[in-house]
Structures are given as C-alpha cells and as structure tokens.
Design a protein around this motif. Structure first.
Motif, short mmCIF file in Angstrom:
data_model
loop_
_atom_site.label_atom_id
_atom_site.label_comp_id
_atom_site.label_asym_id
_atom_site.label_seq_id
_atom_site.Cartn_x
_atom_site.Cartn_y
_atom_site.Cartn_z
N SER A 23 -1.46 -0.84 -6.25
CA SER A 23 -1.03 -1.95 -5.39
C SER A 23 -1.43 -3.29 -5.99
N CYS A 67 -2.58 -1.23 3.49
CA CYS A 67 -2.73 0.17 3.91
C CYS A 67 -3.07 1.02 2.69
N SER A 76 0.77 5.26 -3.65
CA SER A 76 0.06 4.03 -3.97
C SER A 76 -1.45 4.14 -3.76
N GLY A 111 1.96 2.18 5.59
CA GLY A 111 2.54 0.85 5.78
C GLY A 111 4.03 0.90 6.07
N LYS A 112 4.71 1.88 5.50
CA LYS A 112 6.15 2.03 5.70
C LYS A 112 6.48 3.02 6.81
N GLY A 130 0.80 -1.22 0.00
CA GLY A 130 0.00 0.00 0.00
C GLY A 130 0.83 1.26 0.00
N ASP A 131 0.35 2.26 0.73
CA ASP A 131 0.99 3.58 0.69
C ASP A 131 1.94 3.78 1.87
N ASN A 132 2.24 5.05 2.15
CA ASN A 132 3.29 5.40 3.11
C ASN A 132 2.97 5.04 4.56
N THR A 191 5.38 -0.99 -1.10
CA THR A 191 4.76 0.27 -0.71
C THR A 191 5.35 1.42 -1.51
N TYR A 242 8.05 -5.39 1.81
CA TYR A 242 7.26 -4.19 1.60
C TYR A 242 7.03 -3.97 0.10
#
Length: 398
Positions: free
Chosen positions: A113, A132, A108, A70-71, A66-68, A104, A102
C-alpha cells in the motif's frame, strides 16, 4: 344551523391538520439538525479541512487504501459496501459532494500500500483517508517491518495532505489471521499506538464484532473471515458514531488537530523514512519473457517456461520490491541478488491482484543485479507456472 356547525368542524379539522404537518416538519428539521448543527459556517475547527469543507458544502475527497476490507469484499452489492454507505451519509446529512478513490487489492499489505500510494498518480488532495491493513501483513512481514511500513504510509499521506483526517481500521479479519494470539496482539498494538501518536480515528472492528449481541459467525460470509452484509453494517454504524464523536470533540476543543509537521518525531525509528520510489520497467537482460502492452497495466513481461529469467540493475537503494500479478495460474519465482540465490516467492492466489512484494531490505552494494527466474516447482493449487512481471520498485530514503 347545521351548515354553520359543519363549517366550524371543517375549520377546526383544517387547523388541526396544518398544525400536525407543521409539527412534523419541525421535528424533521430538528432531527436532521442534531447532526448538521454540529457544524455551522461560523466555526473553523482546528485547521481540519474535512470538517470545514462540510460547513461550506464543498467536495470531499475520500481515499480508501489497503486490502479487501476497504472494498467490502464479501458484501452482496455496492449498496451494502460500508464506505459507499458512509459517503451517502455525508451527502445526505451535510449536502456534501463526495468523491471516493480506492487503492485496494486482495493481497495488499502495509508495504504494498505504501508503494501503491507513492507511485499512484493522485493529483487530487485527500480530505479523509481510510487505511485497512494488517490481515495480510501478519503472515508476510515481521512486527517491526509492519510498524515501519504502516507508519511511513501515515506520514506520507499526512505530508501530502497536512490537514487531512485518517481513519485507521483494526480489521475483524486480523483476529483470524494467525493462531498465535500474542503475535496478533503485537500487530493490534502497533496500529493502536500509531493511531494515538498521529491522532487518527481508530475503528476497532475486532472489539465491535466481539462485543456485538449478534453471534460473530452470523457477521461473516460462510467459511470465511470476511464480513457479510450484516458484518459490514457494523463497520458502517461504527464509522458514523466515530465521525460524530470526532466532530463533537473538535467543536468543543476537547481535541486539537494541529497541521502536520513533517519534521515531527516518528513513533518508531526515524531513519526508516522512505520517500523516493522509482518503478524500473526495463530489464537489462532476459531469457524468454515476452513484452506485452496492456491498457490497464501498461507494459508487462510474461513467461511460463521454467528456467527462463529476467534481470534488472538497480543503483543506490534501501529496499527493493517486485511488482507483479498474482492469480490462480501463477508459478513460483527464484530471486537472485548478484547471482546469489536469496529466496523463492510463490505468486499463486485464488483471485487475481496486483502485488508489490518486498525482495530485500538489506542491500549492501551501490550497484545491484536482481535476477527473477521461473522455478520448476509450483503451488499444488496453481493451474500453471505463468509469471507476470511489471518491474522492480527501487526505494530509498533519499
């Protein structure tokens, strides 16, 4: 007499000291076992690969997609990243060997994704997937498109990992992604409905942040919608609680996780099940656009001269997307389908990321020509008009 008295005191002291150590040790063991006792090697929990692997101290494979969020974008260091802390918790509590992958990116969406997961080389089976998404989707795709792409991602993960667990995250940032509260509710309900339909674990960070005793502003980075270290601690504490509750439900048979059936009815329209993803790297014609070979991204087509273009031919397709790079020097591209201007897409982003952007989900012809032209216009915030094209993604429900 004094020697005898001293000896007696010494013995009493030693015995007391040993008892204190013993009691402390027992308390430590019992404290750990409150969680680890939820699992034992005699219990098989409803075909759940994740929990049964924990009983056997096997390797646990986690996929974050997914996007930020998740990170843990906005955290100060790796040790404060919520998924990393969760992995350490599994290692410490269950002696698990945890491997985390990851997929990500800053920009995203559910669509990008889905594409990334479908074309990414992921030979290792996933035991737990953490999704995410939503914050970027709300301004790029309709609620109907989002629901279809999000569900396709869940089904594709489950198809390849039938006994895996999935955590679907309602990101706190989704609440700030639009001024239209009704629109936000639509996207929130889509994730909630899909979570219920597929029996995923719902991590509702919106509720967590709003019900916290801490001022929500103190949970975010300055002038941002993203969590800070304290904000990501809320994510971590929540996933731990959800994990323990899930474990308890499975062990007491309050919840049965059946092996995923790919023929099961989808929550939304089943005709929109996409399973064939092809990356087309070679153009049929181009004006300008140098071809650069890179280690990280393989072959890439680069140009910045307005009016230069690159063309691809695609055959039978349901969806077509462009695979490209967004950054602070990116320009705007004009998209033509069979020589008819369809739309323009601004590729500018303050931070660099790889993107898969949907061009069209309405292909009417068997054979289609896609032309990507550099526009003379650009985003005022961009430092240039550079365009980086990796190729096209041809998607069908073959």
């Amino acid at each position: 007499m004094k020697k005898k008295y001293f000896l007696t005191l010494t013995i009493i002291f030693l015995i007391s000291f040993i008892l204190v150590l013993a009691i402390g040790h027992i308390n430590n063991i019992s404290g750990l076992s409150k969680e680890s006792d939820l699992l034992d090697n005699k219990t098989k929990l409803n075909d759940s690969i994740l929990y049964n692997k924990l009983t056997e101290n096997n390797q646990i494979n986690i996929l974050v997609i997914g996007d930020n969020i998740g990170k843990s974008y906005g955290s100060s260091s790796k040790k404060n990243q919520w998924v990393n802390k969760f992995s350490q918790y599994l290692t410490k509590t269950y002696k698990a060997n945890v491997k985390t992958k990851y997929i990500t990116s800053l920009n995203s969406t559910a669509f990008s994704s889905l594409v990334d997961y479908s074309i990414e080389n992921t030979p290792t089976k996933t035991d737990l997937a953490i999704i995410c998404l939503g914050s970027n989707d709300i301004n790029q795709y309709s609620a109907e498109q989002f629901s279809i792409f999000y569900e396709n991602l869940i089904r594709k993960i489950k198809l390849e990992n039938p006994n895996s667990e999935i955590i679907t995250v309602l990101e706190n940032s989704l609440e700030y992604s639009s001024k239209d509260s009704a629109k936000i509710s639509q996207y929130v309900n889509i994730i909630k409905n899909l979570s219920m339909h597929y029996k995923t674990i719902l991590l509702d960070a919106i509720t967590v942040f709003n019900s916290s005793d801490i001022d929500p502003k103190e949970l975010l980075t300055q002038n941002s919608i993203f969590p800070n270290d304290l904000g990501y601690l809320q994510y971590y504490n929540t996933i731990i609680d959800l994990f323990k509750n899930r474990l308890q439900e499975l062990k007491t048979n309050k919840l049965i996780l059946n092996t995923y059936n790919p023929d099961s009815q989808s929550f939304f329209s089943k005709k929109n099940t996409y399973n064939d993803f092809k990356l087309i790297k070679e153009p049929v014609f181009k004006k300008g656009f140098d071809e650069i070979q890179t280690k990280a991204l393989s072959k890439i087509h680069i140009d910045e001269v307005p009016g230069n273009y690159i063309e691809f031919d695609i055959n039978k397709s349901n969806l077509v997307s462009i695979s490209c790079i967004s950054n602070n020097k990116a320009g705007i591209i004009n998209i033509y389908i069979n020589n008819q201007l369809l739309k323009e897409i601004d590729l500018y982003s303050p931070l660099e990321s790889k993107n898969h952007i949907l061009i069209t989900d309405n292909i009417q012809t068997t054979k289609t020509k896609i032309k990507i032209e550099i526009s003379k216009d650009k985003n005022p915030a961009s430092e240039g008009t550079k365009i980086n094209i990796l190729g096209l993604i041809n998607i069908s429900n073959k």
